[in-house]
Motif scaffolding. Structure first.
Motif, PDB file in Angstrom:
ATOM      1  N   LEU A   1       2.364  10.611  -7.478  1.00 15.69           N
ATOM      2  CA  LEU A   1       1.277   9.807  -6.933  1.00 15.69           C
ATOM      3  C   LEU A   1       1.518   9.502  -5.453  1.00 15.69           C
ATOM      4  CD1 LEU A   1       0.938   7.274  -9.895  1.00 15.69           C
ATOM      5  CD2 LEU A   1      -0.432   9.332  -9.496  1.00 15.69           C
ATOM      6  N   ARG A   2       0.426   9.377  -4.719  1.00 15.28           N
ATOM      7  CA  ARG A   2       0.492   9.059  -3.288  1.00 15.28           C
ATOM      8  C   ARG A   2       0.473   7.538  -3.114  1.00 15.28           C
ATOM      9  NH1 ARG A   2      -4.635  11.209  -1.066  1.00 15.28           N
ATOM     10  NH2 ARG A   2      -5.329  10.508  -3.124  1.00 15.28           N
ATOM     11  N   LEU A   3       1.511   7.015  -2.477  1.00 20.35           N
ATOM     12  CA  LEU A   3       1.652   5.578  -2.241  1.00 20.35           C
ATOM     13  C   LEU A   3       1.433   5.317  -0.748  1.00 20.35           C
ATOM     14  CD1 LEU A   3       2.418   2.685  -3.050  1.00 20.35           C
ATOM     15  CD2 LEU A   3       4.826   3.376  -2.955  1.00 20.35           C
ATOM     16  N   MET A   4       0.280   4.707  -0.441  1.00 22.24           N
ATOM     17  CA  MET A   4      -0.100   4.462   0.954  1.00 22.24           C
ATOM     18  C   MET A   4       0.233   3.021   1.319  1.00 22.24           C
ATOM     19  SD  MET A   4      -1.348   7.441   1.432  1.00 22.24           S
ATOM     20  CE  MET A   4      -2.445   8.772   0.915  1.00 22.24           C
ATOM     21  N   LEU A   5       1.063   2.844   2.344  1.00 24.24           N
ATOM     22  CA  LEU A   5       1.560   1.508   2.679  1.00 24.24           C
ATOM     23  C   LEU A   5       1.076   1.062   4.053  1.00 24.24           C
ATOM     24  CD1 LEU A   5       5.262   1.954   1.497  1.00 24.24           C
ATOM     25  CD2 LEU A   5       3.344   0.945   0.227  1.00 24.24           C
ATOM     26  N   PRO A   6       0.397  -0.093   4.124  1.00 24.11           N
ATOM     27  CA  PRO A   6       0.040  -0.669   5.417  1.00 24.11           C
ATOM     28  C   PRO A   6       1.271  -1.306   6.062  1.00 24.11           C
ATOM     29  CG  PRO A   6      -0.657  -2.121   3.651  1.00 24.11           C
ATOM     30  CD  PRO A   6      -0.086  -0.899   2.998  1.00 24.11           C
ATOM     31  N   PRO A   7       1.150  -1.854   7.291  1.00 23.86           N
ATOM     32  CA  PRO A   7       2.337  -2.300   8.029  1.00 23.86           C
ATOM     33  C   PRO A   7       3.071  -3.536   7.524  1.00 23.86           C
ATOM     34  CG  PRO A   7       0.499  -1.844   9.509  1.00 23.86           C
ATOM     35  CD  PRO A   7      -0.058  -1.840   8.128  1.00 23.86           C
ATOM     36  N   PRO A   8       2.442  -4.506   6.824  1.00 21.74           N
ATOM     37  CA  PRO A   8       3.186  -5.730   6.518  1.00 21.74           C
ATOM     38  C   PRO A   8       4.524  -5.474   5.833  1.00 21.74           C
ATOM     39  CG  PRO A   8       0.876  -6.043   6.000  1.00 21.74           C
ATOM     40  CD  PRO A   8       1.051  -4.587   6.331  1.00 21.74           C
ATOM     41  N   VAL A   9       5.464  -6.367   6.097  1.00 22.11           N
ATOM     42  CA  VAL A   9       6.818  -6.229   5.552  1.00 22.11           C
ATOM     43  C   VAL A   9       6.797  -6.150   4.031  1.00 22.11           C
ATOM     44  CG1 VAL A   9       9.013  -7.425   5.304  1.00 22.11           C
ATOM     45  CG2 VAL A   9       7.903  -7.339   7.535  1.00 22.11           C
ATOM     46  N   TYR A  10       5.965  -6.995   3.392  1.00 22.29           N
ATOM     47  CA  TYR A  10       5.940  -6.978   1.928  1.00 22.29           C
ATOM     48  C   TYR A  10       5.537  -5.612   1.394  1.00 22.29           C
ATOM     49  CZ  TYR A  10       0.836  -7.518   2.368  1.00 22.29           C
ATOM     50  OH  TYR A  10      -0.490  -7.335   2.690  1.00 22.29           O
ATOM     51  N   ALA A  11       4.695  -4.884   2.156  1.00 22.44           N
ATOM     52  CA  ALA A  11       4.241  -3.568   1.713  1.00 22.44           C
ATOM     53  C   ALA A  11       5.293  -2.499   1.962  1.00 22.44           C
ATOM     54  CB  ALA A  11       2.928  -3.210   2.409  1.00 22.44           C
ATOM     55  N   ARG A  12       5.843  -2.485   3.170  1.00 17.79           N
ATOM     56  CA  ARG A  12       6.812  -1.437   3.514  1.00 17.79           C
ATOM     57  C   ARG A  12       8.099  -1.587   2.703  1.00 17.79           C
ATOM     58  NH1 ARG A  12       5.226   0.770   8.654  1.00 17.79           N
ATOM     59  NH2 ARG A  12       2.997   1.169   8.349  1.00 17.79           N
ATOM     60  N   ARG A  13       8.631  -2.809   2.657  1.00 11.89           N
ATOM     61  CA  ARG A  13       9.863  -3.013   1.885  1.00 11.89           C
ATOM     62  C   ARG A  13       9.590  -2.923   0.393  1.00 11.89           C
ATOM     63  NH1 ARG A  13      12.198  -8.319   5.134  1.00 11.89           N
ATOM     64  NH2 ARG A  13      12.986  -7.224   6.980  1.00 11.89           N
ATOM     65  N   GLY A  14       8.499  -3.555  -0.040  1.00  9.98           N
ATOM     66  CA  GLY A  14       8.153  -3.511  -1.457  1.00  9.98           C
ATOM     67  C   GLY A  14       7.863  -2.102  -1.935  1.00  9.98           C
ATOM     68  N   GLY A  15       7.269  -1.288  -1.065  1.00  9.88           N
ATOM     69  CA  GLY A  15       6.941   0.085  -1.433  1.00  9.88           C
ATOM     70  C   GLY A  15       8.164   0.914  -1.766  1.00  9.88           C
ATOM     71  N   GLU A  16       9.225   0.734  -0.994  1.00  9.75           N
ATOM     72  CA  GLU A  16      10.462   1.478  -1.255  1.00  9.75           C
ATOM     73  C   GLU A  16      11.064   1.070  -2.608  1.00  9.75           C
ATOM     74  OE1 GLU A  16      11.679   3.906   0.447  1.00  9.75           O
ATOM     75  OE2 GLU A  16      10.411   3.800   2.234  1.00  9.75           O
ATOM     76  N   ILE A  17      11.005  -0.226  -2.895  1.00 11.04           N
ATOM     77  CA  ILE A  17      11.544  -0.720  -4.171  1.00 11.04           C
ATOM     78  C   ILE A  17      10.707  -0.194  -5.336  1.00 11.04           C
ATOM     79  CG2 ILE A  17      12.018  -2.783  -5.549  1.00 11.04           C
ATOM     80  CD1 ILE A  17      12.455  -4.249  -2.836  1.00 11.04           C
TER      81      ILE A  17
ATOM     82  N   GLN B   1      -8.733   4.947   5.589  1.00 10.48           N
ATOM     83  CA  GLN B   1      -8.425   5.893   4.520  1.00 10.48           C
ATOM     84  C   GLN B   1      -8.425   5.265   3.135  1.00 10.48           C
ATOM     85  OE1 GLN B   1      -4.989   8.328   5.188  1.00 10.48           O
ATOM     86  NE2 GLN B   1      -4.832   9.006   3.060  1.00 10.48           N
ATOM     87  N   VAL B   2      -7.813   4.094   3.008  1.00 13.48           N
ATOM     88  CA  VAL B   2      -7.653   3.465   1.693  1.00 13.48           C
ATOM     89  C   VAL B   2      -8.831   2.555   1.371  1.00 13.48           C
ATOM     90  CG1 VAL B   2      -6.196   1.975   0.272  1.00 13.48           C
ATOM     91  CG2 VAL B   2      -5.142   3.628   1.831  1.00 13.48           C
ATOM     92  N   PHE B   3      -9.053   1.555   2.230  1.00 13.88           N
ATOM     93  CA  PHE B   3     -10.076   0.551   1.931  1.00 13.88           C
ATOM     94  C   PHE B   3     -11.485   1.145   1.950  1.00 13.88           C
ATOM     95  CE2 PHE B   3     -12.833  -3.098   2.896  1.00 13.88           C
ATOM     96  CZ  PHE B   3     -12.445  -3.962   1.887  1.00 13.88           C
ATOM     97  N   LYS B   4     -11.777   1.928   2.985  1.00 15.50           N
ATOM     98  CA  LYS B   4     -13.117   2.513   3.083  1.00 15.50           C
ATOM     99  C   LYS B   4     -13.202   3.874   2.394  1.00 15.50           C
ATOM    100  CE  LYS B   4     -14.270   0.276   7.497  1.00 15.50           C
ATOM    101  NZ  LYS B   4     -14.615   0.518   8.938  1.00 15.50           N
ATOM    102  N   GLY B   5     -12.213   4.726   2.661  1.00 18.31           N
ATOM    103  CA  GLY B   5     -12.279   6.104   2.157  1.00 18.31           C
ATOM    104  C   GLY B   5     -11.845   6.277   0.715  1.00 18.31           C
ATOM    105  N   LYS B   6     -11.105   5.279   0.166  1.00 15.61           N
ATOM    106  CA  LYS B   6     -10.632   5.340  -1.224  1.00 15.61           C
ATOM    107  C   LYS B   6      -9.807   6.610  -1.483  1.00 15.61           C
ATOM    108  CE  LYS B   6     -14.902   2.942  -2.590  1.00 15.61           C
ATOM    109  NZ  LYS B   6     -15.564   3.035  -1.266  1.00 15.61           N
ATOM    110  N   ASP B   7      -9.128   7.065  -0.447  1.00 13.60           N
ATOM    111  CA  ASP B   7      -8.324   8.287  -0.535  1.00 13.60           C
ATOM    112  C   ASP B   7      -6.861   7.896  -0.705  1.00 13.60           C
ATOM    113  OD1 ASP B   7      -7.237  10.800  -0.359  1.00 13.60           O
ATOM    114  OD2 ASP B   7      -7.580  11.020   1.804  1.00 13.60           O
ATOM    115  N   PHE B   8      -6.500   7.570  -1.957  1.00 13.57           N
ATOM    116  CA  PHE B   8      -5.141   7.113  -2.260  1.00 13.57           C
ATOM    117  C   PHE B   8      -4.975   7.103  -3.776  1.00 13.57           C
ATOM    118  CE2 PHE B   8      -7.568   3.432  -3.226  1.00 13.57           C
ATOM    119  CZ  PHE B   8      -6.811   2.626  -4.063  1.00 13.57           C
ATOM    120  N   ASP B   9      -3.750   6.990  -4.229  1.00 12.27           N
ATOM    121  CA  ASP B   9      -3.460   6.737  -5.644  1.00 12.27           C
ATOM    122  C   ASP B   9      -2.952   5.311  -5.834  1.00 12.27           C
ATOM    123  OD1 ASP B   9      -4.108   9.394  -6.457  1.00 12.27           O
ATOM    124  OD2 ASP B   9      -2.132  10.061  -5.760  1.00 12.27           O
TER     125      ASP B   9
END
Length: 485
Positions: free
Chosen positions: A337-353, A378-386
């Motif tokens: 699955l494609r995991l698309m992460l925005p910049p906030p710390v909770y997303a970037r660090r949480g995404g790796e975990i 891409q994600v919010f408008k385009g819905k191009d993510f898993d």
């Protein structure tokens, strides 16, 4: 010589005192634009809500709905007609008068078929908006809606002028206590005190919002005195350093931010796979690893501090064996699955975990780190993510699950009907029961994997007073902020 020295010291003291009417606020994300009626990014409201733009109503620091441009309102017995009495003598920052026609324009624009308002659903119940006279507005609803005052307090419902609405994205013109003066993209936004403000003048003469995406740089800027406050500080692992330093106050509060692992339901259609994803996730490990212990586990899209919250965390408890069994039942082998992460710390660090936790149950992820504008497109408008990780900081926003075209694309007609009924129910006990039912439905459908309620971790110069402790909406409201000596 003594006289000159004394005079110089007096001048320095006067200058020091004058400087205390300025404030520099740190923010991790730069807003993509400055029009809260034309964008979904929380960073927009963090700069302009209550500072530059105002609505008929507004949120107070305790989450209460308070009068703003409307000084009062009446509701008809059947709950379908709301009549707002506007404050008189209010001007936009360009000197033009704010009156009932501007309210009609703003609300009709927000609910128009071609509206780009990110929260257009807030206005769906409105049948018509009429100017009875320059200071009176009548809003007629298609059905009773006790939430109208709440809905109109959102940043998406601020009042704008027809003459400047199209340029608010880059040159915002509102009615608030601060006037927009400059935007150096990639660096800062500057506001100055509005000398013609209709209400009580703020203590601050100037406010600068400085954008610092790197947590280490944010820490250094505060320590060096380049920033006066960072209300949503992005490096919780360093908070202990500020707690030990008498120059600072550490302000820990709550937010409306339900942080979720968003799942594209149009791509991942099997509820067993979504359930497996939820059971593969150890929420506490994410809170500890990404947020250094700051955050409250959630099992549905609802804030734990809300009296109608239902604790459903046990329903999606961390259970890797169950996750593997569910994937086997669904025939989902070799899932990537494609995991698309925005910049906030909770997303970037949480995404790796989360990627590591999903790998343990047999799900591989391809991580893409996106800038905020990319994520929105891409994600919010385009819905191009898993999968994605984002904190929904809008207040009481479980109604987004009633929008089939929303970015996670959940389409449940029964849930949509339930949300409609909540909107027209005025009995508190009935509304409470239906809100609890709504939480259960989206938990049962495993629409998303619910992670934690975002904590508000702020750091400020100890002399600053009036910053919000909690975040009932996404705002850095400076109207009550001042310096003490």
């Amino acid at each position: 010589m003594l006289i000159k020295t004394t005079a110089a010291l007096c001048l320095l003291a006067t200058a020091a005192l004058a400087q205390q009417t300025d404030i520099t606020i740190g923010m991790q994300l730069e807003p993509p634009n400055l029009d809260p009626t034309g964008g979904a990014a929380a960073a927009i409201d963090e700069v302009v809500y209550a500072n530059v733009f105002e609505g008929l109503t507004r949120f107070g620091p305790d989450g209460s709905v308070q009068p703003a441009l409307a000084e009062s309102w009446d509701v008809s017995e059947d709950g379908t007609v709301w009549t707002f009495k506007l404050r008189e003598g209010v001007e936009f920052h360009d000197g033009s008068t704010m009156d009932a026609e501007d309210v009609v324009f703003s609300l009709d624009r927000a609910r128009a078929e071609d509206s780009t308002n990110a929260q257009k659903a807030l206005f769906e119940a409105i049948e018509s908006v009429e100017a009875l006279d320059p200071s009176t507005v009548k809003i007629t609803l298609s059905a009773p809606n006790g939430n109208l005052g709440f809905n109109l307090a959102w940043g998406d419902a601020v009042i704008v002028a027809p003459e400047t609405a199209d340029t608010n994205a880059s040159n915002p013109v509102g009615t608030g206590p601060f006037v927009f003066t400059d935007w150096v993209q990639g660096d800062r936004v500057d506001l100055t005190r509005n000398p013609d403000y209709w209400g009580e003048a703020p203590a601050l003469e100037k406010a600068t919002f400085k954008f610092i995406s790197d947590p280490n740089a944010a820490f250094s800027a505060l320590m060096a005195g380049d920033l006066d406050a960072f209300p949503n500080f992005p490096a919780p692992e360093t908070l202990s350093s500020f707690e030990a330093d008498p120059r600072f106050n550490v302000i820990i509060g709550s937010t409306e931010g339900e942080t979720i692992l968003g799942i594209n339901n149009a791509n991942i259609t099997d509820v067993k796979v979504r359930q497996a994803i939820a059971h593969a996730i150890d929420r506490q490990a994410i809170i500890d690893g990404a947020m250094f212990g700051y955050g409250t586990p959630i099992g549905t899209h609802f804030a734990p501090h809300n009296p109608d919250y239902v604790d459903l965390t046990a329903q999606s408890a961390y259970d890797p064996e169950k996750a593997r069994a569910l994937l086997a039942e669904a025939g989902a082998t070799d899932l990537k699955l494609r995991l698309m992460l925005p910049p906030p710390v909770y997303a970037r660090r949480g995404g790796e975990i989360i990627a590591s936790q999903l790998r343990e149950v047999g799900i591989e992820t391809e991580i893409s780190n996106l800038e905020w504008a990319q994520w929105l497109e891409q994600v919010f408008k385009g819905k191009d993510f898993d999968l994605t990780i984002v904190s929904h900081t809008e207040p009481a926003d479980i109604n987004i699950y009633a929008r089939p075209d929303y970015y996670f694309q959940y389409d449940n007609p029964a849930f949509q009907t339930l949300i409609e009924n909540i909107g027209i129910t005025t009995d508190d006990a009935e509304r409470s029961a239906m809100l609890r039912q709504a939480q259960q439905i989206i938990a049962d459908d495993y629409v998303n994997a619910y992670l934690f309620q975002l904590a508000k971790t702020g750091v400020a110069d100890a002399r600053i007073q009036g910053l919000w402790e909690n975040a009932p909406t996404q705002a850095n409201d400076l109207t009550g902020v001042s310096w003490s000596e």
